[in-house]
Design an enzyme around this catalytic site. Structure first.
Site, PDB file in Angstrom:
ATOM      1  N   LYS A 160      10.817  -7.089  -2.321  1.00 44.85           N
ATOM      2  CA  LYS A 160      11.813  -5.921  -3.395  1.00 44.85           C
ATOM      3  C   LYS A 160      12.618  -5.554  -2.060  1.00 44.85           C
ATOM      4  CE  LYS A 160      10.751  -2.338  -6.444  1.00 44.85           C
ATOM      5  NZ  LYS A 160      10.830  -1.478  -7.014  1.00 44.85           N
ATOM      6  N   TYR A 181       3.225  10.026  -5.822  1.00 47.89           N
ATOM      7  CA  TYR A 181       1.826  10.435  -5.100  1.00 47.89           C
ATOM      8  C   TYR A 181       1.172  11.321  -4.994  1.00 47.89           C
ATOM      9  CZ  TYR A 181       2.554   5.291  -5.244  1.00 47.89           C
ATOM     10  OH  TYR A 181       3.058   4.496  -6.591  1.00 47.89           O
ATOM     11  N   ARG A 192      -1.458  -0.809  -6.049  1.00 44.78           N
ATOM     12  CA  ARG A 192      -0.694  -0.340  -5.146  1.00 44.78           C
ATOM     13  C   ARG A 192      -0.517   1.681  -5.371  1.00 44.78           C
ATOM     14  NH1 ARG A 192       3.619  -1.134  -1.651  1.00 44.78           N
ATOM     15  NH2 ARG A 192       5.312  -0.602  -2.197  1.00 44.78           N
ATOM     16  N   HIS A 250       0.487  -4.178 -10.548  1.00 48.93           N
ATOM     17  CA  HIS A 250       0.867  -2.819  -9.723  1.00 48.93           C
ATOM     18  C   HIS A 250       0.085  -1.448  -9.712  1.00 48.93           C
ATOM     19  CE1 HIS A 250       4.645  -1.951  -7.788  1.00 48.93           C
ATOM     20  NE2 HIS A 250       3.758  -0.727  -8.337  1.00 48.93           N
ATOM     21  N   ARG A 267       3.026  -5.103  -2.776  1.00 47.29           N
ATOM     22  CA  ARG A 267       3.658  -5.570  -4.058  1.00 47.29           C
ATOM     23  C   ARG A 267       2.834  -6.970  -4.385  1.00 47.29           C
ATOM     24  NH1 ARG A 267       7.444  -3.564  -0.929  1.00 47.29           N
ATOM     25  NH2 ARG A 267       8.759  -1.173  -2.302  1.00 47.29           N
ATOM     26  N   HIS A 314       8.658   1.826   1.297  1.00 46.68           N
ATOM     27  CA  HIS A 314       9.345   2.682   0.148  1.00 46.68           C
ATOM     28  C   HIS A 314      10.480   3.179   0.973  1.00 46.68           C
ATOM     29  CE1 HIS A 314       5.960   4.866  -3.190  1.00 46.68           C
ATOM     30  NE2 HIS A 314       6.473   3.330  -2.780  1.00 46.68           N
TER      31      HIS A 314
END
Length: 132
Positions: free
Chosen positions: A39, A128, A96, A93, A11, A119
């Site tokens: 994050k 994805y 990513r 972003h 990120r 995640h």
């Protein structure tokens, strides 16, 4: 920093604070990144390729991408994309997203990709897999 982000899936917030001390030799002789993501506050050890490391420049101390600022990921990034002849609307972003999509298209297990992206849930990463 952009290319390193594409090769690692980090990120923007993690790229901004990435230090040389975060990059270590791994037991297999390669390199890995050890960090606590901003994050998700997740501690992670992530593989990093020699090719990705080439975008870091010469090893020193402190912040890797000195002078790189969050503001550079907006307008300057968009100008760079346009200068490259890319007409699609992209954000920093998206690097990513590309990282995740490429790994899954290469047959890397969704669970592994989920861990590499830090995640909290593999369901987030499943998006994805559905694209591929």
């Amino acid at each position: 920093a952009s290319m390193f982000g594409l090769f690692t899936g980090l990120r923007l917030s993690d790229l901004l604070q990435l230090c040389w001390e975060n990059i270590e030799r791994s037991p297999d002789g390669g390199y890995c990144i050890r960090l606590c993501t901003e994050k998700t506050d997740t501690e992670a050890t992530l593989p990093v390729s020699d090719e990705a490391l080439k975008y870091c420049g010469e090893r020193s101390e402190g912040i890797i991408f000195k002078g790189f600022r969050r503001s550079m990921a907006q307008q300057p990034f968009k100008k760079w994309v346009k200068a490259a002849g890319i007409e699609k609307k992209l954000s920093f972003h998206c690097l990513r997203h590309s990282f995740a999509t490429i790994l899954i298209s290469l047959g890397i297990d969704v669970y592994v990709v989920s861990k590499m992206l830090t995640h909290r849930s593999v369901r987030t990463t499943q998006i994805y897999a559905d694209v591929v």
